[in-house]
Design a protein around this motif. Structure first.
Motif, PDB file in Angstrom:
ATOM      1  N   ALA A   1     -11.674  -0.602   3.969  1.00 34.19           N
ATOM      2  CA  ALA A   1     -11.457   0.562   3.104  1.00 34.19           C
ATOM      3  C   ALA A   1     -12.066   1.788   3.760  1.00 34.19           C
ATOM      4  O   ALA A   1     -13.155   1.715   4.345  1.00 34.19           O
TER       5      ALA A   1
ATOM      6  N   THR B   1      -4.416  -0.431   4.001  1.00 39.29           N
ATOM      7  CA  THR B   1      -4.921   0.694   3.215  1.00 39.29           C
ATOM      8  C   THR B   1      -4.743   1.977   4.007  1.00 39.29           C
ATOM      9  O   THR B   1      -5.095   2.042   5.187  1.00 39.29           O
TER      10      THR B   1
ATOM     11  N   ALA C   1       0.867  -1.175   0.000  1.00 36.45           N
ATOM     12  CA  ALA C   1       0.000   0.000   0.000  1.00 36.45           C
ATOM     13  C   ALA C   1       0.905   1.225   0.000  1.00 36.45           C
ATOM     14  O   ALA C   1       1.905   1.270   0.719  1.00 36.45           O
TER      15      ALA C   1
END
Length: 339
Positions: free
Chosen positions: A140, A94, A49
């Motif tokens: 997310a 994330t 990420a």
């Protein structure tokens, strides 16, 4: 059917009893199996990420049955652990859109349920934000970083003795972001009520049509009707969409997809799809399509074998893993290069 015909023409005898016993065993053996154990595996070494500013990379590194997230400074190449857990599987990291927080999936062992954790981008204050009884993955951030969306599986099992047990019965939830403390006492909100048979990915983007709105995309096996890409508009269900794009050379039994993500501010979708190029030997490649029309399908890579771990970077490029090698894809030029 064949066993039924045999039973209809034979007399009750030792032979028929054997047939009946065999049929009973077959039914038991091939019936759907539900297992309390999960199937958590360390992610590929290429999974990463990148922070919105592009200065920090989080990389999953294997260590036996565990995998840990390392924070790598792109300017000087130094790499340090993001957390200090002694064992377990950290994956699916994330960044928040402001780059200050990170969410990731964590399983304490390969056969334990997964929870979603949050930690500062500097590694401070790691804490779980989902309950231990949920099996939560695919985290997310919402476009304004006020919520974390994630998917929950209700059982792990299989419908065939030759298929590895997998998570099924999925739905999507959200929970307010608590950056400094665990989310104790804060109830998550259930977003979908579809109990999706399979779920490959979850992506969130701002809804430009409805200011302040949010839409999200999932890639799913809509068992028994086949693989689908489904888009949900929060607060405006009348604009929900279902896509089933077809690519040349797809399986005769229907399309099969991997991960799917929004690109171009939600105007297009990037996704993985399988083609049968060698009589059952499938290749997965990256494709794009219009989110507005569901058409204009373009093949972005031309690789052999399994492609997985598709992810869109903050700068608009994408990464994926093929044949154990991590690639970065420039979508505009359709150029894929090893990392």
């Amino acid at each position: 059917m064949r066993v039924g015909k045999i039973l209809s023409i034979v007399v009750v005898s030792i032979a028929s009893l054997i047939v009946i016993a065999a049929a009973t065993i077959a039914v038991f053996f091939f019936a759907s199996s539900r297992s309390a154990k999960q199937q958590n595996f360390p992610p590929p070494e290429g999974q990463q990420a990148i922070s919105p500013r592009g200065d920090t990379v989080l990389v999953s590194q294997k260590s036996g049955d565990s995998s840990f997230l390392f924070r790598k400074d792109r300017s000087n190449g130094t790499s340090v652990r993001l957390t200090a857990t002694l064992n377990g599987i950290e994956s699916e990291a994330t960044f928040s859109h402001d780059g200050k927080l990170v969410v990731y999936s964590f399983a304490s062992s390969p056969d334990s349920k997964s929870t979603v954790w949050m930690v500062g981008a500097d590694g401070r204050n790691p804490h779980a934000i989902t309950g231990k009884d949920e099996d939560a993955v695919h985290p997310a951030f919402s476009p304004d970083d006020s919520k974390v969306f994630y998917a929950v599986s209700r059982f792990t099992g299989n419908h065939s003795p030759v298929v590895r047990p997998a998570r099924h019965d999925w739905d999507v939830f959200s929970i307010p972001v608590q950056s400094n403390a665990p989310s104790a006492g804060i109830a998550p909100t259930q977003i979908t009520h579809g109990v999706f048979y399979d779920l490959r990915s979850l992506d969130i983007v701002a809804d430009d049509v409805s200011p302040g709105g949010t839409k999200f995309l999932i890639s799913t096996t809509g068992y028994p009707i086949g693989a689908l890409l489904e888009e949900f508009n929060l607060g405006d269900s009348g604009r929900d969409k279902i896509f089933q794009p077809h690519v040349p050379g797809e399986s005769s039994v229907g399309p099969s997809y991997g991960e799917a993500y929004f690109i171009h501010k939600g105007m297009d979708i990037l996704f993985l799809a399988a083609t049968d190029t060698a009589g059952g030997d499938y290749d997965y490649n990256v494709y794009s399509m219009s989110d507005v029309t569901g058409s204009d399908i373009k093949q972005r890579t031309h690789l052999k074998g399994m492609t997985k771990e598709l992810k869109v970077l903050p700068d608009g490029r994408a990464t994926f893993v093929n044949g154990g090698v991590a690639y970065v894809l420039d979508i505009s030029t359709q150029t894929a290069k090893p990392l």
